[in-house]
Design a protein around this motif. Structure first.
Motif, PDB file in Angstrom:
ATOM      1  N   SER A  70      -6.718   9.494  -6.390  1.00 33.64           N
ATOM      2  CA  SER A  70      -6.982   8.731  -7.608  1.00 33.64           C
ATOM      3  C   SER A  70      -5.766   7.857  -7.905  1.00 33.64           C
ATOM      4  O   SER A  70      -4.667   8.360  -8.128  1.00 33.64           O
ATOM      5  CB  SER A  70      -7.228   9.672  -8.786  1.00 33.64           C
ATOM      6  N   LEU A  71      -5.965   6.550  -7.909  1.00 31.25           N
ATOM      7  CA  LEU A  71      -4.877   5.645  -8.268  1.00 31.25           C
ATOM      8  C   LEU A  71      -4.667   5.623  -9.775  1.00 31.25           C
ATOM      9  O   LEU A  71      -3.580   5.306 -10.247  1.00 31.25           O
ATOM     10  CB  LEU A  71      -5.163   4.249  -7.724  1.00 31.25           C
ATOM     11  N   VAL A  72      -5.695   6.001 -10.531  1.00 32.52           N
ATOM     12  CA  VAL A  72      -5.584   6.098 -11.980  1.00 32.52           C
ATOM     13  C   VAL A  72      -4.519   7.142 -12.330  1.00 32.52           C
ATOM     14  O   VAL A  72      -3.643   6.905 -13.162  1.00 32.52           O
ATOM     15  CB  VAL A  72      -6.943   6.456 -12.614  1.00 32.52           C
ATOM     16  N   GLU A  73      -4.579   8.301 -11.674  1.00 27.94           N
ATOM     17  CA  GLU A  73      -3.629   9.386 -11.940  1.00 27.94           C
ATOM     18  C   GLU A  73      -2.191   8.994 -11.633  1.00 27.94           C
ATOM     19  O   GLU A  73      -1.266   9.551 -12.210  1.00 27.94           O
ATOM     20  CB  GLU A  73      -3.983  10.615 -11.112  1.00 27.94           C
ATOM     21  N   HIS A  74      -2.003   8.067 -10.724  1.00 28.07           N
ATOM     22  CA  HIS A  74      -0.656   7.668 -10.311  1.00 28.07           C
ATOM     23  C   HIS A  74      -0.206   6.369 -10.974  1.00 28.07           C
ATOM     24  O   HIS A  74       0.805   5.787 -10.580  1.00 28.07           O
ATOM     25  CB  HIS A  74      -0.587   7.550  -8.786  1.00 28.07           C
ATOM     26  N   GLY A  75      -0.965   5.894 -11.978  1.00 30.13           N
ATOM     27  CA  GLY A  75      -0.600   4.682 -12.685  1.00 30.13           C
ATOM     28  C   GLY A  75      -0.803   3.409 -11.875  1.00 30.13           C
ATOM     29  O   GLY A  75      -0.194   2.382 -12.156  1.00 30.13           O
ATOM     30  N   TRP A  76      -1.673   3.464 -10.859  1.00 33.36           N
ATOM     31  CA  TRP A  76      -1.888   2.315  -9.973  1.00 33.36           C
ATOM     32  C   TRP A  76      -3.307   1.763 -10.032  1.00 33.36           C
ATOM     33  O   TRP A  76      -3.704   0.994  -9.169  1.00 33.36           O
ATOM     34  CB  TRP A  76      -1.505   2.700  -8.541  1.00 33.36           C
ATOM     35  N   ALA A  77      -4.083   2.100 -11.029  1.00 35.45           N
ATOM     36  CA  ALA A  77      -5.439   1.543 -11.149  1.00 35.45           C
ATOM     37  C   ALA A  77      -5.350   0.031 -11.298  1.00 35.45           C
ATOM     38  O   ALA A  77      -4.586  -0.470 -12.118  1.00 35.45           O
ATOM     39  CB  ALA A  77      -6.154   2.144 -12.349  1.00 35.45           C
ATOM     40  N   THR A 111      -3.314  -6.182   5.258  1.00 38.89           N
ATOM     41  CA  THR A 111      -4.218  -7.004   4.464  1.00 38.89           C
ATOM     42  C   THR A 111      -3.342  -7.673   3.409  1.00 38.89           C
ATOM     43  O   THR A 111      -3.044  -7.074   2.372  1.00 38.89           O
ATOM     44  CB  THR A 111      -5.314  -6.139   3.802  1.00 38.89           C
ATOM     45  N   PRO A 112      -2.883  -8.908   3.667  1.00 35.74           N
ATOM     46  CA  PRO A 112      -1.929  -9.538   2.762  1.00 35.74           C
ATOM     47  C   PRO A 112      -2.487  -9.859   1.384  1.00 35.74           C
ATOM     48  O   PRO A 112      -1.744  -9.940   0.417  1.00 35.74           O
ATOM     49  CB  PRO A 112      -1.500 -10.813   3.488  1.00 35.74           C
ATOM     50  N   THR A 113      -3.803 -10.019   1.269  1.00 32.69           N
ATOM     51  CA  THR A 113      -4.430 -10.257  -0.031  1.00 32.69           C
ATOM     52  C   THR A 113      -5.735  -9.480  -0.074  1.00 32.69           C
ATOM     53  O   THR A 113      -6.629  -9.730   0.721  1.00 32.69           O
ATOM     54  CB  THR A 113      -4.713 -11.757  -0.251  1.00 32.69           C
ATOM     55  N   LEU A 114      -5.831  -8.521  -0.997  1.00 33.90           N
ATOM     56  CA  LEU A 114      -7.065  -7.754  -1.141  1.00 33.90           C
ATOM     57  C   LEU A 114      -8.119  -8.607  -1.828  1.00 33.90           C
ATOM     58  O   LEU A 114      -7.802  -9.429  -2.687  1.00 33.90           O
ATOM     59  CB  LEU A 114      -6.803  -6.482  -1.948  1.00 33.90           C
ATOM     60  N   ASN A 115      -9.377  -8.400  -1.460  1.00 29.44           N
ATOM     61  CA  ASN A 115     -10.492  -9.146  -2.048  1.00 29.44           C
ATOM     62  C   ASN A 115     -10.649  -8.860  -3.531  1.00 29.44           C
ATOM     63  O   ASN A 115     -11.122  -9.682  -4.278  1.00 29.44           O
ATOM     64  CB  ASN A 115     -11.794  -8.813  -1.327  1.00 29.44           C
ATOM     65  N   SER A 116     -10.299  -7.670  -3.945  1.00 24.79           N
ATOM     66  CA  SER A 116     -10.488  -7.283  -5.338  1.00 24.79           C
ATOM     67  C   SER A 116      -9.290  -6.485  -5.806  1.00 24.79           C
ATOM     68  O   SER A 116      -8.776  -5.641  -5.092  1.00 24.79           O
ATOM     69  CB  SER A 116     -11.755  -6.445  -5.471  1.00 24.79           C
ATOM     70  N   SER A 117      -8.874  -6.752  -7.030  1.00 25.30           N
ATOM     71  CA  SER A 117      -7.791  -5.950  -7.596  1.00 25.30           C
ATOM     72  C   SER A 117      -8.355  -4.772  -8.384  1.00 25.30           C
ATOM     73  O   SER A 117      -7.629  -4.094  -9.082  1.00 25.30           O
ATOM     74  CB  SER A 117      -6.914  -6.819  -8.498  1.00 25.30           C
ATOM     75  N   SER A 118      -9.652  -4.528  -8.268  1.00 26.31           N
ATOM     76  CA  SER A 118     -10.303  -3.433  -8.983  1.00 26.31           C
ATOM     77  C   SER A 118     -10.321  -2.162  -8.149  1.00 26.31           C
ATOM     78  O   SER A 118     -11.357  -1.547  -7.944  1.00 26.31           O
ATOM     79  CB  SER A 118     -11.732  -3.823  -9.363  1.00 26.31           C
ATOM     80  N   VAL A 119      -9.180  -1.767  -7.653  1.00 27.73           N
ATOM     81  CA  VAL A 119      -9.087  -0.579  -6.809  1.00 27.73           C
ATOM     82  C   VAL A 119      -8.626   0.578  -7.681  1.00 27.73           C
ATOM     83  O   VAL A 119      -7.546   0.538  -8.265  1.00 27.73           O
ATOM     84  CB  VAL A 119      -8.101  -0.806  -5.638  1.00 27.73           C
ATOM     85  N   ARG A 120      -9.470   1.641  -7.754  1.00 27.27           N
ATOM     86  CA  ARG A 120      -9.150   2.779  -8.613  1.00 27.27           C
ATOM     87  C   ARG A 120      -8.972   4.077  -7.846  1.00 27.27           C
ATOM     88  O   ARG A 120      -8.465   5.055  -8.382  1.00 27.27           O
ATOM     89  CB  ARG A 120     -10.236   2.920  -9.666  1.00 27.27           C
ATOM     90  N   SER A 121      -9.386   4.113  -6.563  1.00 21.91           N
ATOM     91  CA  SER A 121      -9.138   5.286  -5.718  1.00 21.91           C
ATOM     92  C   SER A 121      -9.137   4.828  -4.264  1.00 21.91           C
ATOM     93  O   SER A 121      -9.603   3.741  -3.939  1.00 21.91           O
ATOM     94  CB  SER A 121     -10.176   6.403  -5.944  1.00 21.91           C
ATOM     95  N   ILE A 122      -8.585   5.683  -3.399  1.00 24.21           N
ATOM     96  CA  ILE A 122      -8.468   5.354  -1.985  1.00 24.21           C
ATOM     97  C   ILE A 122      -8.668   6.620  -1.156  1.00 24.21           C
ATOM     98  O   ILE A 122      -8.221   7.691  -1.520  1.00 24.21           O
ATOM     99  CB  ILE A 122      -7.102   4.700  -1.681  1.00 24.21           C
TER     100      ILE A 122
END
Length: 125
Positions: A70-77, A111-122
């Protein structure tokens, strides 16, 4: 969501955040060179395009076991704007906090530019 629930099948998550200021000269150098993601079997997320800005380095433990993080938990959402995958297999980015829904594959390499900055988990292999 607790860390215990974000770790799949008993894997242990290793996450490190490296923060630092990036000067314009350093940003230009980062575009020309490979990103600072030298650990093997990790995924590095960068706050800026072209591997610039703050970096979050993620891996699963034991290596290769796979984990939903969860990127939300790590302050990276919604903060990741570029990524580098040093694994031999794909990682997957999700718009949800729980690695559910249609993934956006993150192939090995950069991937130098992600298609979306709406990444909340990986999903990290």
């Amino acid at each position: 969501m607790s860390l215990g629930r974000s770790v799949l099948l008993g894997t242990v998550l290793t996450a490190t955040v490296v923060l630092g200021a990036v000067t314009p000269a350093a940003a230009d150098a980062a575009r020309a060179a490979a990103p600072d993601c030298s650990f093997t079997k990790t995924v590095c997320l960068f706050e800026g395009a072209n591997y610039t800005g703050a970096r979050l380095t993620l891996s699963s433990w034991p290596a290769g076991s796979g984990a939903c993080i969860s990127l939300v938990e790590h302050g990276w959402a919604n903060r990741a704007h570029s990524a580098y995958n040093t694994n031999l297999t794909s990682a997957a980015l999700f718009m949800n906090d729980d690695c559910l829904g249609g993934p956006n594959q993150l192939q090995p390499g950069g991937t130098p530019t992600l298609n979306s900055s709406s990444v909340r988990s990986i999903w990290v292999p």
